[in-house]
Design an enzyme around this catalytic site. Structure first.
Site, PDB file in Angstrom:
ATOM      1  N   LYS A  54       0.851  -1.187   0.000  1.00  0.00           N
ATOM      2  CA  LYS A  54       0.000   0.000   0.000  1.00  0.00           C
ATOM      3  C   LYS A  54       0.886   1.236   0.000  1.00  0.00           C
ATOM      4  CE  LYS A  54      -3.107   2.928   2.447  1.00  0.00           C
ATOM      5  NZ  LYS A  54      -3.499   3.411   3.772  1.00  0.00           N
ATOM      6  N   GLY A  93      -8.251   9.291   9.935  1.00  0.00           N
ATOM      7  CA  GLY A  93      -8.513   9.347  11.362  1.00  0.00           C
ATOM      8  C   GLY A  93      -9.601  10.312  11.784  1.00  0.00           C
ATOM      9  N   ALA A  95      -9.696   5.677   4.458  1.00  0.00           N
ATOM     10  CA  ALA A  95      -9.640   6.824   5.369  1.00  0.00           C
ATOM     11  C   ALA A  95     -10.994   7.524   5.495  1.00  0.00           C
ATOM     12  CB  ALA A  95      -8.580   7.839   4.948  1.00  0.00           C
ATOM     13  N   GLY A  96     -11.305   7.903   6.714  1.00  0.00           N
ATOM     14  CA  GLY A  96     -12.482   8.705   6.987  1.00  0.00           C
ATOM     15  C   GLY A  96     -13.662   7.954   7.545  1.00  0.00           C
ATOM     16  N   ASN A 155      -8.887   1.827  10.166  1.00  0.00           N
ATOM     17  CA  ASN A 155      -8.094   1.525  11.354  1.00  0.00           C
ATOM     18  C   ASN A 155      -8.702   2.198  12.582  1.00  0.00           C
ATOM     19  OD1 ASN A 155      -4.522   1.783  12.201  1.00  0.00           O
ATOM     20  ND2 ASN A 155      -6.200   0.952  13.338  1.00  0.00           N
ATOM     21  N   THR A 156      -8.696   3.540  12.584  1.00  0.00           N
ATOM     22  CA  THR A 156      -9.131   4.289  13.764  1.00  0.00           C
ATOM     23  C   THR A 156     -10.567   3.972  14.162  1.00  0.00           C
ATOM     24  OG1 THR A 156      -7.660   6.074  13.043  1.00  0.00           O
ATOM     25  CG2 THR A 156      -9.238   6.601  14.763  1.00  0.00           C
TER      26      THR A 156
END
Length: 326
Positions: A169, A230, A256-257, A278-279
């Site tokens: 990635k 995040g 993301a997001g 992830n977050t």
């Protein structure tokens, strides 16, 4: 026809003109490397299909691999096929054990991993590989924290040396406040990595033109952001994500997001091949429950996309006919 024989294939009576297992497999239209054949209770080795005779009255079983459930809804990137469309990260968890438990709860088959220096003063310190087995879960080395093409390329060269990974990635960040990608450096790195034999899945802006340029430069998947990394803001621009999906000939994954399950479902309803997060899991009050929720949301969003949603209308449309009212 007189030269045909009677066979029982997978429980059904059939007639065939084949005289060997290889001829039968070809007659049925299957590729020999994708099936296994049992003849009268004994396995017919694939290497001997051409020499294995079949005779009138033989009973054969021909099998292949399928995904669990009623159908296999898989996706493929750079020759690797996966069932789960959810990719999870390995940062921000309280420890490796919680991270491993969340991966299991999510059903993910791919995890992103950062490349960092080893602890020289404590070589016995626990490592991620002690908890998440790279032989069972695909590791996707990433370039988190890299702000130039050169930094990202160097990182992935080290990753390949460490684990032999070519599916990677790529993300090249523009600046630390927004963590938006620097598309000029990203495109440069993509071209170089592709020439070196890497298979880069590339984090990018939600720009259909930039996504297509990355694909042409050698990206095996494009990964537009839904919102800043995040942030948990969800998909901010559904129109451009959808345009990227419509124009791409490689997998598209929102990266993301995502903040909660409904965000993941939206990404899948737009036609994306998958979602990376992830977050949203790691910082949930109950990461394991959130991981399960994300698994179900991705599956539900995918089913909704395949089902084809109803059209939107400006006015009400009754479910029951108005004709014949009492």
């Amino acid at each position: 026809m007189a030269d045909q024989i009677s066979l029982t294939i997978n429980g059904e009576a059939r007639r065939s003109a084949a005289s060997t297992v290889a001829e039968l497999v070809a007659e049925l239209g299957f590729k020999p490397e994708k099936v296994a054949v049992e003849r009268n209770g004994a396995i017919a080795p694939r290497s001997a299909h051409g020499e294995t005779p079949i005779a009138d009255g033989d009973v054969l079983e021909i099998v292949h691999f399928v995904g669990g459930g009623d159908h296999a809804d898989t996706w493929t990137v750079a020759g690797h096929t996966f069932h789960s469309r959810l990719i999870v990260g390995t940062g921000k968890y309280k420890d490796f054990a919680q991270n491993a438990a969340a991966v299991e709860a999510s059903g993910a088959e791919i995890v992103t991993v950062a490349v960092r220096r080893v602890n020289v003063s404590d070589p016995a310190a626990p490592m991620l590989t002690d908890y998440i087995d790279p032989k069972k879960i695909t590791y996707l080395p990433n370039t988190a924290g890299c702000f130039t093409a050169d930094e990202a390329i160097r990182t992935l060269r080290l990753a390949r040396e460490a684990g032999g990974w070519e599916l990677v990635k790529l993300e090249v960040l523009g600046e630390a406040r927004t963590l938006y990608p620097d598309m000029r450096e990203t495109l440069k790195a993509t071209e170089i990595l592709a020439k070196e034999g890497f298979k880069p899945m590339v984090y990018c802006t939600d720009d259909p033109i930039a996504a297509k340029q990355l694909e042409e430069a050698g990206a095996v998947a494009v990964m537009p952001l839904g919102a800043p990394i995040g942030s948990g803001l969800g998909i901010q621009n559904r129109v451009t994500i959808r345009l990227i999906v419509e124009g791409a000939s490689v997998p598209v994954l929102v990266d993301a997001g995502v903040g909660t399950a409904s965000d993941a479902a939206v990404a899948m309803e737009l036609g994306c091949d998958g979602v990376l997060m992830n977050t949203a899991i790691a910082e949930a009050k109950d990461p394991l429950r959130m991981a399960r929720a994300m698994k179900l949301a991705v599956e539900a969003g995918r089913d909704a996309y395949l089902a084809g949603r109803m059209g939107t209308r400006k006015y009400a449309d009754p479910s029951s006919p108005l004709a014949g009212l009492i």
